[in-house]
Every structure is written in structure tokens, then in C-alpha cells.
Design a protein around this motif. Structure first.
Motif, PDB file in Angstrom:
ATOM      1  N   LEU A  68       0.854  -1.180   0.000  1.00  0.00           N
ATOM      2  CA  LEU A  68       0.000   0.000   0.000  1.00  0.00           C
ATOM      3  C   LEU A  68       0.892   1.232   0.000  1.00  0.00           C
ATOM      4  CD1 LEU A  68      -2.706  -1.014   2.652  1.00  0.00           C
ATOM      5  CD2 LEU A  68      -2.809  -1.260   0.156  1.00  0.00           C
ATOM      6  N   ALA A  69       0.619   2.155  -0.915  1.00  0.00           N
ATOM      7  CA  ALA A  69       1.444   3.354  -0.994  1.00  0.00           C
ATOM      8  C   ALA A  69       1.286   4.225   0.256  1.00  0.00           C
ATOM      9  CB  ALA A  69       1.086   4.155  -2.237  1.00  0.00           C
ATOM     10  N   LYS A  70       0.126   4.170   0.865  1.00  0.00           N
ATOM     11  CA  LYS A  70      -0.176   5.051   2.003  1.00  0.00           C
ATOM     12  C   LYS A  70       0.755   4.829   3.183  1.00  0.00           C
ATOM     13  CE  LYS A  70      -3.966   6.353   5.104  1.00  0.00           C
ATOM     14  NZ  LYS A  70      -5.406   6.127   5.450  1.00  0.00           N
ATOM     15  N   ASP A  71       0.976   3.562   3.555  1.00  0.00           N
ATOM     16  CA  ASP A  71       1.782   3.284   4.745  1.00  0.00           C
ATOM     17  C   ASP A  71       2.851   2.209   4.530  1.00  0.00           C
ATOM     18  OD1 ASP A  71       0.235   1.024   4.549  1.00  0.00           O
ATOM     19  OD2 ASP A  71      -0.889   1.359   6.404  1.00  0.00           O
ATOM     20  N   GLY A  72       2.973   1.717   3.289  1.00  0.00           N
ATOM     21  CA  GLY A  72       3.991   0.721   2.990  1.00  0.00           C
ATOM     22  C   GLY A  72       3.661  -0.689   3.433  1.00  0.00           C
ATOM     23  N   ALA A  73       2.435  -0.894   3.924  1.00  0.00           N
ATOM     24  CA  ALA A  73       2.045  -2.227   4.384  1.00  0.00           C
ATOM     25  C   ALA A  73       2.005  -3.210   3.216  1.00  0.00           C
ATOM     26  CB  ALA A  73       0.685  -2.166   5.067  1.00  0.00           C
ATOM     27  N   GLN A  74       2.608  -4.379   3.418  1.00  0.00           N
ATOM     28  CA  GLN A  74       2.628  -5.395   2.369  1.00  0.00           C
ATOM     29  C   GLN A  74       1.333  -6.201   2.403  1.00  0.00           C
ATOM     30  OE1 GLN A  74       5.747  -8.390   2.652  1.00  0.00           O
ATOM     31  NE2 GLN A  74       5.878  -8.497   0.422  1.00  0.00           N
ATOM     32  N   PHE A  75       0.688  -6.327   1.243  1.00  0.00           N
ATOM     33  CA  PHE A  75      -0.553  -7.089   1.179  1.00  0.00           C
ATOM     34  C   PHE A  75      -0.414  -8.365   0.357  1.00  0.00           C
ATOM     35  CE2 PHE A  75      -0.848  -4.002  -2.326  1.00  0.00           C
ATOM     36  CZ  PHE A  75      -1.175  -4.817  -3.402  1.00  0.00           C
ATOM     37  N   TYR A  76       0.715  -8.524  -0.339  1.00  0.00           N
ATOM     38  CA  TYR A  76       0.898  -9.755  -1.112  1.00  0.00           C
ATOM     39  C   TYR A  76       2.374 -10.000  -1.360  1.00  0.00           C
ATOM     40  CZ  TYR A  76       0.434 -13.407  -4.577  1.00  0.00           C
ATOM     41  OH  TYR A  76       0.535 -14.603  -5.242  1.00  0.00           O
ATOM     42  N   CYS A  77       2.756 -11.291  -1.359  1.00  0.00           N
ATOM     43  CA  CYS A  77       4.111 -11.712  -1.715  1.00  0.00           C
ATOM     44  C   CYS A  77       4.021 -13.067  -2.402  1.00  0.00           C
ATOM     45  CB  CYS A  77       4.999 -11.790  -0.473  1.00  0.00           C
ATOM     46  SG  CYS A  77       6.671 -12.416  -0.823  1.00  0.00           S
ATOM     47  N   SER A  78       4.391 -13.130  -3.659  1.00  0.00           N
ATOM     48  CA  SER A  78       4.275 -14.387  -4.406  1.00  0.00           C
ATOM     49  C   SER A  78       5.188 -15.473  -3.855  1.00  0.00           C
ATOM     50  CB  SER A  78       4.581 -14.151  -5.892  1.00  0.00           C
ATOM     51  OG  SER A  78       5.900 -13.663  -6.070  1.00  0.00           O
ATOM     52  N   ARG A  79       6.295 -15.077  -3.255  1.00  0.00           N
ATOM     53  CA  ARG A  79       7.243 -16.063  -2.730  1.00  0.00           C
ATOM     54  C   ARG A  79       6.734 -16.761  -1.474  1.00  0.00           C
ATOM     55  NH1 ARG A  79      10.300 -12.052  -5.031  1.00  0.00           N
ATOM     56  NH2 ARG A  79      12.017 -12.743  -6.388  1.00  0.00           N
ATOM     57  N   SER A  80       5.821 -16.123  -0.757  1.00  0.00           N
ATOM     58  CA  SER A  80       5.297 -16.730   0.471  1.00  0.00           C
ATOM     59  C   SER A  80       3.848 -17.191   0.337  1.00  0.00           C
ATOM     60  CB  SER A  80       5.407 -15.735   1.638  1.00  0.00           C
ATOM     61  OG  SER A  80       4.657 -14.564   1.372  1.00  0.00           O
ATOM     62  N   ALA A  81       3.200 -16.832  -0.770  1.00  0.00           N
ATOM     63  CA  ALA A  81       1.801 -17.220  -0.963  1.00  0.00           C
ATOM     64  C   ALA A  81       1.710 -18.644  -1.501  1.00  0.00           C
ATOM     65  CB  ALA A  81       1.114 -16.262  -1.932  1.00  0.00           C
ATOM     66  N   LYS A  82       0.870 -19.450  -0.887  1.00  0.00           N
ATOM     67  CA  LYS A  82       0.600 -20.818  -1.337  1.00  0.00           C
ATOM     68  C   LYS A  82       1.897 -21.581  -1.558  1.00  0.00           C
ATOM     69  CE  LYS A  82      -3.863 -19.580  -3.338  1.00  0.00           C
ATOM     70  NZ  LYS A  82      -4.715 -19.554  -4.545  1.00  0.00           N
ATOM     71  N   SER A  83       2.199 -21.959  -2.815  1.00  0.00           N
ATOM     72  CA  SER A  83       3.373 -22.783  -3.103  1.00  0.00           C
ATOM     73  C   SER A  83       4.657 -21.978  -3.165  1.00  0.00           C
ATOM     74  CB  SER A  83       3.185 -23.520  -4.436  1.00  0.00           C
ATOM     75  OG  SER A  83       3.112 -22.596  -5.514  1.00  0.00           O
ATOM     76  N   GLY A  84       4.536 -20.656  -3.258  1.00  0.00           N
ATOM     77  CA  GLY A  84       5.719 -19.827  -3.387  1.00  0.00           C
ATOM     78  C   GLY A  84       6.265 -19.737  -4.792  1.00  0.00           C
ATOM     79  N   ASP A  85       5.539 -20.292  -5.754  1.00  0.00           N
ATOM     80  CA  ASP A  85       5.987 -20.265  -7.141  1.00  0.00           C
ATOM     81  C   ASP A  85       5.701 -18.908  -7.772  1.00  0.00           C
ATOM     82  OD1 ASP A  85       6.810 -22.918  -7.118  1.00  0.00           O
ATOM     83  OD2 ASP A  85       4.827 -23.656  -7.671  1.00  0.00           O
ATOM     84  N   PRO A  86       6.521 -18.500  -8.749  1.00  0.00           N
ATOM     85  CA  PRO A  86       6.210 -17.287  -9.507  1.00  0.00           C
ATOM     86  C   PRO A  86       4.940 -17.497 -10.333  1.00  0.00           C
ATOM     87  CG  PRO A  86       8.045 -18.450 -10.505  1.00  0.00           C
ATOM     88  CD  PRO A  86       7.776 -19.143  -9.204  1.00  0.00           C
ATOM     89  N   HIS A  87       4.339 -16.403 -10.771  1.00  0.00           N
ATOM     90  CA  HIS A  87       3.076 -16.476 -11.491  1.00  0.00           C
ATOM     91  C   HIS A  87       3.286 -16.462 -13.002  1.00  0.00           C
ATOM     92  CE1 HIS A  87       0.303 -15.968  -8.084  1.00  0.00           C
ATOM     93  NE2 HIS A  87       1.254 -15.226  -7.558  1.00  0.00           N
TER      94      HIS A  87
END
Length: 217
Positions: free
Chosen positions: A61-80
Motif C-alpha cells: 500500500l502506498a499510504k503506509d507501505g504495508a505489504q498485502f501480497y508476496c508471491s514467494r510466500s503465498a501458497k506454493s511460493g511459485d512465480p506467477h
């Protein structure tokens, strides 16, 4: 994802991309801010509309820098894997990833109108500007590219017959050792021409086939 799985996925797109009415990101690129974080020395292969891309990305989020998604840690960690410019990802990424080369890293700032809009999408709140840090790993020829058209155009007459499309699908299935009934391929070809043969002349022209306006012959 294994190499065979990737090829199967590409074959799937080659067949079924004829059927899908993809959306087109036509908004001005001026609304998307692109910062190149890393550019490899060899940057001759650049992503174009209709290409199949493989990438890792983090969303903030640009407002506060909070991370809302990371492909490396989501589900299998595979790239999309996704097709560029057809609505597989948000419009801002469709625009921000153009001309990116394998190995390149970008920081892409996307306004709400080209991201998740006035309603948002959990965990992104409404009217949020978002920032994506993207690492592009691979660029492959897309399922409706001119290169694929040339492979199918056996007699080089710049049009595709039903038999040429049929033989191409059979050949790709044989390469992958995919077992399908003859009627399956016939049904696919019939539907391909029903949906794409706009002038009903029994062939597919370059314009009818190349819905992404990907390249020139």
C-alpha cells in the motif's frame, strides 16, 4: 512448475485463448509510475502484449507501505504465469510490465483506477494506490502470436484453414503425449472458426487470428 507443466499450460492457452474475450488495457501509461530497479546487460527480449510472462511480485500500500501480497510466500511460493495485456492481472500491471526483459526488476506505482478501484479487494482498501515490486523471470511466446500463426500456416498463404489449425493442435497434443478423441479436436476447430472467422470465408486471416495485434508478418 515443471517444464512439462509449463508446456501443457501453453497448449491449453493455444487452444482456449480462441474462446476468451480478453479485456484490453487501453488507458494511458502516464498514470502508471515505473522505476527500473535493475536492468540486466542483455535486454534484447522485451515483453509485448500477448506474451506469456513468469514473474515474482510483492504488493504494498502506498499510504503506509504495508505489504498485502508476496508471491514467494503465498501458497506454493511459485512465480506467477500470465498473459500480458489481456486482463490476467490488474490494468496497471498490464501497462507497467510492457517492454520489460527477463531478469529486470521494476517498482510500479499504480493509481486506484488501474488497480482495485473504489471498492478495493481485501486486503487492499477502497481507492488505494498500490506499489508492486516485480522481478520478471521468463518471457515466452504467447498463444496468439504471429510466430504461432506462421507455424500453423503450412502453405504460407497468410491465412489459416480448418485443416491447418486441426493439424497443429494434433501435433502439439502428440508432442505432449496428450490423449484426446478425434471429435475433441474437430469440436475445438469448429468453435474456433465460429468465434473468429468474422467474414465467414472458411479461413482465419492474420487480423482475425492475431487478436492481440502482437507483431507484423
Amino acid at each position: 512448475m515443471s517444464e512439462r507443466s509449463i508446456v501443457c499450460f501453453v497448449l491449453y492457452l493455444q487452444i482456449f485463448s480462441f474462446f476468451l474475450d480478453f479485456t484490453d488495457s487501453s488507458e494511458s501509461n502516464d498514470e502508471v509510475k515505473i522505476e527500473v530497479l535493475y536492468l540486466p546487460e542483455n535486454c534484447t527480449q522485451k515483453a509485448k502484449k500477448g506474451d506469456l510472462l513468469n514473474a515474482h511480485y510483492d504488493g504494498f500500500l502506498a499510504k503506509d507501505g504495508a505489504q498485502f501480497y508476496c508471491s514467494r510466500s503465498a501458497k506454493s511460493g511459485d512465480p506467477h504465469w500470465f498473459v500480458l495485456g489481456v486482463g490476467d492481472v490488474i490494468k496497471g500491471l498490464d501497462l507497467g510490465l510492457r517492454d520489460m526483459c527477463p531478469g529486470e526488476k521494476r517498482k510500479i506505482t499504480v493509481p486506484p483506477s488501474l488497480a482495485f478501484g473504489e471498492h478495493g479487494k481485501h486486503p487492499v482498501p477502497p481507492n488505494a494506490t498500490v506499489i508492486f515490486e516485480v522481478e520478471l523471470l521468463h518471457v515466452r511466446r504467447g498463444p496468439r502470436s504471429i510466430e504461432a500463426f506462421k507455424e500453423m500456416d503450412a502453405n504460407n498463404d497468410r491465412s489459416l484453414t480448418k485443416d491447418e489449425v486441426y493439424q497443429h493442435l494434433k501435433m502439439e497434443a502428440a508432442k505432449l503425449k496428450v490423449q484426446k478423441e478425434e471429435s475433441y479436436f474437430q469440436d475445438v476447430v469448429t468453435d474456433v472458426f465460429r468465434r473468429n472467422d468474422k467474414d465467414e470465408d472458411g479461413t482465419l486471416s492474420v487480423k482475425e487470428y492475431n487478436v492481440y495485434e502482437h507483431d507484423e508478418l
